[in-house]
Design a protein around this motif. Structure first.
Motif, short mmCIF file in Angstrom:
data_model
loop_
_atom_site.label_atom_id
_atom_site.label_comp_id
_atom_site.label_asym_id
_atom_site.label_seq_id
_atom_site.Cartn_x
_atom_site.Cartn_y
_atom_site.Cartn_z
N TYR A 34 0.83 -1.36 -0.12
CA TYR A 34 -0.03 0.11 0.04
C TYR A 34 1.07 1.12 0.21
N ARG A 35 1.86 1.37 0.77
CA ARG A 35 2.67 2.36 0.97
C ARG A 35 3.33 2.78 -0.37
N ASN A 36 3.74 1.63 -1.13
CA ASN A 36 4.61 1.85 -2.29
C ASN A 36 3.53 2.39 -3.42
N ILE A 66 1.18 4.52 -2.93
CA ILE A 66 0.79 5.74 -2.57
C ILE A 66 2.13 6.63 -2.95
N GLN A 67 3.30 6.35 -2.57
CA GLN A 67 4.52 6.86 -2.99
C GLN A 67 4.39 7.17 -4.37
#
Length: 225
Positions: free
Chosen positions: A45-47, A49-50
């Motif tokens: 998920y974080r990847n 978003i980035q």
């Protein structure tokens, strides 16, 4: 429905116990695989978003739309649309629906389990898993355009009503010794059907099977606990 006695009680119980252990292991692997995919997506998920932030900073709207379309497809594949009110039943139903769709079968499930049943959740999952496996297997020889499974579960009075209908080759099945023969290799009745019959019988429920040309339906009534 009167349930036929196919084997000695002791021998049958041992064989069914071994079969159910194998079945539970299979279901566990299917469900674990589904949740593993969900955990992987959450981890990424974080990847995601980035990546979207970088694309937004560059003003690359076409790339953002394409990326979001890809994420939307992944989410739809991981979604668990069946929410019957019983978590274990949902896990089995969702994993089997995913398996059936991967084999080109049109599946529709409408399920509500608002009560505590007399049978254990393990036995309920064995019933649902067996019915789904048999329905998937029956669709295998059909053209993809003819494949279908319909599942309906809801209250009928004070009992839970379960109905499984699946497409099947256009040859009406015949009963042998009170049971429909399984289509599994090696013939015989198959411990899957015997297991379902035994669970329903022990719970004081009702089971009916009906074979018509091109379709096979199993109906079950299970009393609440």
């Amino acid at each position: 429905m009167k349930f036929p006695r196919l084997f000695g009680r002791g021998r049958t119980n041992k064989a069914l116990a071994a079969y159910q252990r194998e079945l539970v292991d299979t279901h566990y692997r299917e469900v674990e695989n589904m949740y593993r995919q969900m955990r992987v997506w959450r981890h990424d998920y974080r990847n995601h978003i980035q990546t979207l932030k970088v694309l937004a900073a560059d003003g690359n709207m076409d790339a953002i739309r394409k990326y979001l379309d890809g994420l939307d497809t992944e989410l739809r594949e991981l979604d668990t649309p069946i929410k019957s009110g019983n978590a274990m039943a949902d896990a089995i139903l969702n994993s089997k629906v995913s398996l059936a769709k991967a084999r080109g079968i049109d599946v529709r499930v409408d399920a509500r389990i608002p009560i505590r049943l007399r049978i254990s959740e393990l036995d309920l999952c064995c019933v649902l898993g067996n019915l789904f496996d048999n329905a998937i297997e029956a669709n295998a020889p059909l053209p993809e355009s003819d494949r279908m499974i319909r599942v309906y579960m809801d209250m009928k009075g004070t009992q839970l009503y379960i109905s499984f209908t699946n497409a099947a080759p256009a040859v009406k099945k015949r009963k042998v010794g009170g049971l429909f023969r399984t289509t599994k290799r090696g013939g015989g009745h198959g411990f899957g059907l015997v297991s379902v019959d035994r669970i329903v019988e022990d719970a004081g429920g009702y089971l009916s099977r009906n074979s018509e040309s091109g379709a096979f339906t199993t109906e079950i009534l299970l009393p609440q606990g």
